[in-house]
Design an enzyme around this catalytic site. Structure first.
Site, short mmCIF file in Angstrom:
data_model
loop_
_atom_site.label_atom_id
_atom_site.label_comp_id
_atom_site.label_asym_id
_atom_site.label_seq_id
_atom_site.Cartn_x
_atom_site.Cartn_y
_atom_site.Cartn_z
N GLU A 10 77.89 25.77 -15.72
CA GLU A 10 78.67 24.58 -15.42
C GLU A 10 79.64 24.90 -14.30
O GLU A 10 80.23 25.98 -14.28
CB GLU A 10 79.43 24.12 -16.68
CG GLU A 10 80.41 22.99 -16.48
CD GLU A 10 79.76 21.70 -16.01
OE1 GLU A 10 80.26 21.13 -15.01
OE2 GLU A 10 78.75 21.26 -16.62
N ASP A 12 74.04 14.15 -12.87
CA ASP A 12 74.55 13.12 -11.98
C ASP A 12 73.38 12.43 -11.29
O ASP A 12 72.55 13.10 -10.67
CB ASP A 12 75.48 13.75 -10.94
CG ASP A 12 76.30 12.72 -10.17
OD1 ASP A 12 75.76 11.63 -9.89
OD2 ASP A 12 77.46 13.01 -9.85
N LYS A 58 72.72 6.95 -4.30
CA LYS A 58 72.55 6.61 -2.88
C LYS A 58 71.45 7.46 -2.24
O LYS A 58 71.33 8.65 -2.51
CB LYS A 58 73.87 6.82 -2.14
CG LYS A 58 74.98 5.87 -2.59
CD LYS A 58 76.25 6.07 -1.80
CE LYS A 58 77.34 5.10 -2.27
NZ LYS A 58 78.61 5.28 -1.52
N TYR A 65 77.38 12.88 -23.85
CA TYR A 65 77.03 11.68 -23.09
C TYR A 65 75.91 10.90 -23.76
O TYR A 65 75.90 9.67 -23.75
CB TYR A 65 76.61 12.06 -21.67
CG TYR A 65 77.74 12.49 -20.78
CD1 TYR A 65 78.99 11.89 -20.86
CD2 TYR A 65 77.57 13.50 -19.84
CE1 TYR A 65 80.03 12.28 -20.04
CE2 TYR A 65 78.61 13.91 -19.02
CZ TYR A 65 79.84 13.29 -19.12
OH TYR A 65 80.87 13.68 -18.31
#
Length: 212
Positions: A69, A118, A122, A194
């Site tokens: 991480e 992530d 874009k 998450y």
């Protein structure tokens, strides 16, 4: 998603060098030295707060796990738990995933986990997605010949991109699910922080397992 700064994080990390490696150098092929005994080695890239990798290590004492991480606050939260648990088959690494081949040796791992990475939506950020070809090339290097990648996400666009990217790279799919929590693999699935958050909102969890 970035976590709030933890004032205690840096000091904790500096206090336990035996449990965490920070920006490791010259350790390629020597990671087994960080564990109580030599065993099959698996890696979670982007370990977040550590719920997944800690449970993995607890459930599988016969496997050594590296939790990698970059965020100081996140890796410190895993370390805080490891200080108490002292799992002999878990070691933490704070480093950037772009440098995997400079940190780990060829064929050093049997399996790689990518959990809720992530999505970088874009188009100009495509190369930053952890299932982009430039990352797959690194995974192929550090994984054994028959090594596997397991990938979970709540992001449909990222999942579709990942399927295409892995397929175009010539990978073979062992498992694909458009709703992991209602699949035949749900019983053995370990939830991340998450994952629980997104699932409570009614979002399906996408999953794939593939080999080079």
């Amino acid at each position: 998603m970035r976590l709030r700064n933890k004032p205690w994080a840096e000091q904790l990390i500096q206090k336990y060098p035996e449990l965490i490696s920070v920006s490791p150098q010259n350790m390629q092929g020597q990671w087994q030295q960080k564990f109580a005994q030599k065993q099959p080695l698996e890696l979670e890239l982007g370990a977040g707060k550590g719920r997944f990798i800690i449970q993995k290590a607890q459930q599988n004492p016969q496997i050594n796990y590296v939790a990698m991480e970059i965020q100081t606050a996140a890796i410190a939260m895993i370390l805080k738990q490891q200080v108490e648990l002292r799992l002999p088959n878990l070691h933490l690494v704070q480093a950037n995933g772009r440098d995997l081949v400079n940190i780990f040796a060829k064929g050093e791992f049997e399996k790689l986990y990518l959990n809720f990475s992530d999505p970088w939506p874009k188009k100009r950020h495509t190369k930053r997605r952890l299932t982009a070809p430039n990352f797959l090339k690194q995974y192929q290097t550090i994984l054994q010949t028959d090594g596997m990648i397991e990938f979970k996400t709540d992001n449909q666009a990222l999942f579709e991109y990942s399927l295409q990217s892995c397929n175009n790279y010539g990978m073979k799919f062992d498992k694909i699910s458009l709703d992991l929590h209602h699949s035949s693999w749900a019983e053995t699935n370990i939830w991340t922080e998450y994952e629980e958050k997104f699932s409570k909102k009614g979002q399906p969890i996408y999953f794939l397992a593939a080999r080079f």
